[in-house]
Design a protein around this motif. Sequence first.
Motif, PDB file in Angstrom:
ATOM      1  N   VAL A 178      91.823 -36.337  34.785  1.00 51.13           N
ATOM      2  CA  VAL A 178      90.407 -36.608  34.515  1.00 51.13           C
ATOM      3  C   VAL A 178      89.848 -35.559  33.567  1.00 51.13           C
ATOM      4  O   VAL A 178      89.964 -34.368  33.819  1.00 51.13           O
ATOM      5  N   GLY A 179      89.244 -36.019  32.478  1.00 52.95           N
ATOM      6  CA  GLY A 179      88.754 -35.098  31.463  1.00 52.95           C
ATOM      7  C   GLY A 179      89.924 -34.515  30.696  1.00 52.95           C
ATOM      8  O   GLY A 179      90.024 -33.304  30.502  1.00 52.95           O
ATOM      9  N   CYS A 180      90.798 -35.385  30.224  1.00 55.19           N
ATOM     10  CA  CYS A 180      92.074 -34.949  29.637  1.00 55.19           C
ATOM     11  C   CYS A 180      91.935 -34.310  28.265  1.00 55.19           C
ATOM     12  O   CYS A 180      92.900 -33.733  27.750  1.00 55.19           O
ATOM     13  N   GLY A 181      90.744 -34.401  27.647  1.00 48.69           N
ATOM     14  CA  GLY A 181      90.573 -33.805  26.320  1.00 48.69           C
ATOM     15  C   GLY A 181      91.530 -34.414  25.307  1.00 48.69           C
ATOM     16  O   GLY A 181      91.584 -35.638  25.136  1.00 48.69           O
ATOM     17  N   THR A 182      92.313 -33.582  24.646  1.00 48.34           N
ATOM     18  CA  THR A 182      93.274 -34.067  23.651  1.00 48.34           C
ATOM     19  C   THR A 182      94.601 -34.493  24.276  1.00 48.34           C
ATOM     20  O   THR A 182      95.562 -34.778  23.553  1.00 48.34           O
ATOM     21  N   GLY A 183      94.659 -34.522  25.602  1.00 53.09           N
ATOM     22  CA  GLY A 183      95.790 -35.131  26.292  1.00 53.09           C
ATOM     23  C   GLY A 183      97.075 -34.343  26.350  1.00 53.09           C
ATOM     24  O   GLY A 183      98.112 -34.860  26.762  1.00 53.09           O
ATOM     25  N   HIS A 184      97.035 -33.077  25.981  1.00 57.37           N
ATOM     26  CA  HIS A 184      98.285 -32.306  25.906  1.00 57.37           C
ATOM     27  C   HIS A 184      98.958 -32.167  27.272  1.00 57.37           C
ATOM     28  O   HIS A 184     100.189 -32.252  27.375  1.00 57.37           O
ATOM     29  N   ALA A 185      98.159 -31.966  28.318  1.00 52.83           N
ATOM     30  CA  ALA A 185      98.741 -31.830  29.659  1.00 52.83           C
ATOM     31  C   ALA A 185      99.463 -33.108  30.076  1.00 52.83           C
ATOM     32  O   ALA A 185     100.587 -33.064  30.593  1.00 52.83           O
TER      33      ALA A 185
ATOM     34  N   TRP B 219      98.231 -41.434  33.072  1.00 56.97           N
ATOM     35  CA  TRP B 219      97.010 -41.891  32.410  1.00 56.97           C
ATOM     36  C   TRP B 219      96.108 -40.688  32.160  1.00 56.97           C
ATOM     37  O   TRP B 219      96.029 -39.770  32.989  1.00 56.97           O
ATOM     38  N   GLY B 220      95.423 -40.698  31.035  1.00 56.68           N
ATOM     39  CA  GLY B 220      94.445 -39.664  30.725  1.00 56.68           C
ATOM     40  C   GLY B 220      93.111 -40.309  30.407  1.00 56.68           C
ATOM     41  O   GLY B 220      93.039 -41.207  29.561  1.00 56.68           O
TER      42      GLY B 220
END
Length: 355
Positions: free
Chosen positions: A175-182, A196-197
């Motif tokens: 939740v709140g993945c930003g640019t999804g790197h994690a 899912w992001g």
Amino acid sequence: MRMSKDDDFSGRFLQILNDGMLCLMTSVGHKAGLFDTMARLAPSTSAEIAKAAKLNERYVREWLGAMVTGRIIDYDPSAGKYSLPATHASCLTRAAGIDNLAMFTQYVALMGNVEDDIVKCFKKGGGVPYSAFPKFQEIQAEETARVFDARLVSDILPLAGQTDRLKSGIDVLDVGCGTGHAINLMARTFPKSRFWGYDISREGIGAARAEAKKMKLKNARFKIVDAAKIDDREKFDLITAFDTIHDQARPTKVLKCIYRALRKGGTFLMQDIAASSRLHENMQNTLAPTLYTISTMHCMTVSLAYGGEGLGTVWGEQKAKEKLAEAGFGSVDVKQVEGDMLNYYYVTQKKSNDL
């Protein structure tokens, strides 16, 4: 103005003034790659440094003046040469990885851009919207990569006790993945699991999808979603939220959405700032002045701009546990990663008998 170095407070404040200016110069050096360049060079003149870094010599020379008098860079006046001590390079260069502190100085300039707007909020209330921080996603992406590349899989995820299940295959939401790197790092490491992001930022989701495509991931998906409007029901086995809950306009509602989205017995891993909700207990927190400043200049004001609760960066452990309980979670374990003084990791589960 009368200030004497013999006076304890005036002397301390002169140091604060100098250090504030050095933060700006350190940010410039980080962005321009000067620390990285100097770490590779033998003692060099300003012209040699400028040439190696492909920068203008006059600006480099003046920047070096601030760095030398600030005791960050060494200078040999007889040779007219400058050098970056190895011990300083170990926390100022990109090669330092997770130990690179220079990148944090970028926040000083970023927040200085909204100073006048913040002063207006002091007088009239309200807040400064996320759109007023155009470089925030970029800096956050750099910080995320720095931390997660080094620690996510090896140190952070094991805190949730889900490593074996991730290897076997489960459903995960950030939740709140930003640019999804994690998400992309997890998806690459655990190919049998599905990831899912969700993030409200179109720019962030675009970057996340581009990185997933570049990494040729088939098990990572991203969606533009307001965290307070997540409508999934018992869909995920593990939900993560990395340093995002205190930024939300409606954090209580977001946590309730997370609770509903978890399957029975599912795990929630929430990373947030290591601090107390009680001001006096933060007196010994080395980063407390920085955290309260970031809160005033970004986290709290962005939440208030959207009519939110304005929890702020330093909402603290007690308030975090209170909010988790309001959302329906039971017992909460608060953990830390060795060497990480900035974050707490809250680990809790959805009750297996919850309807």
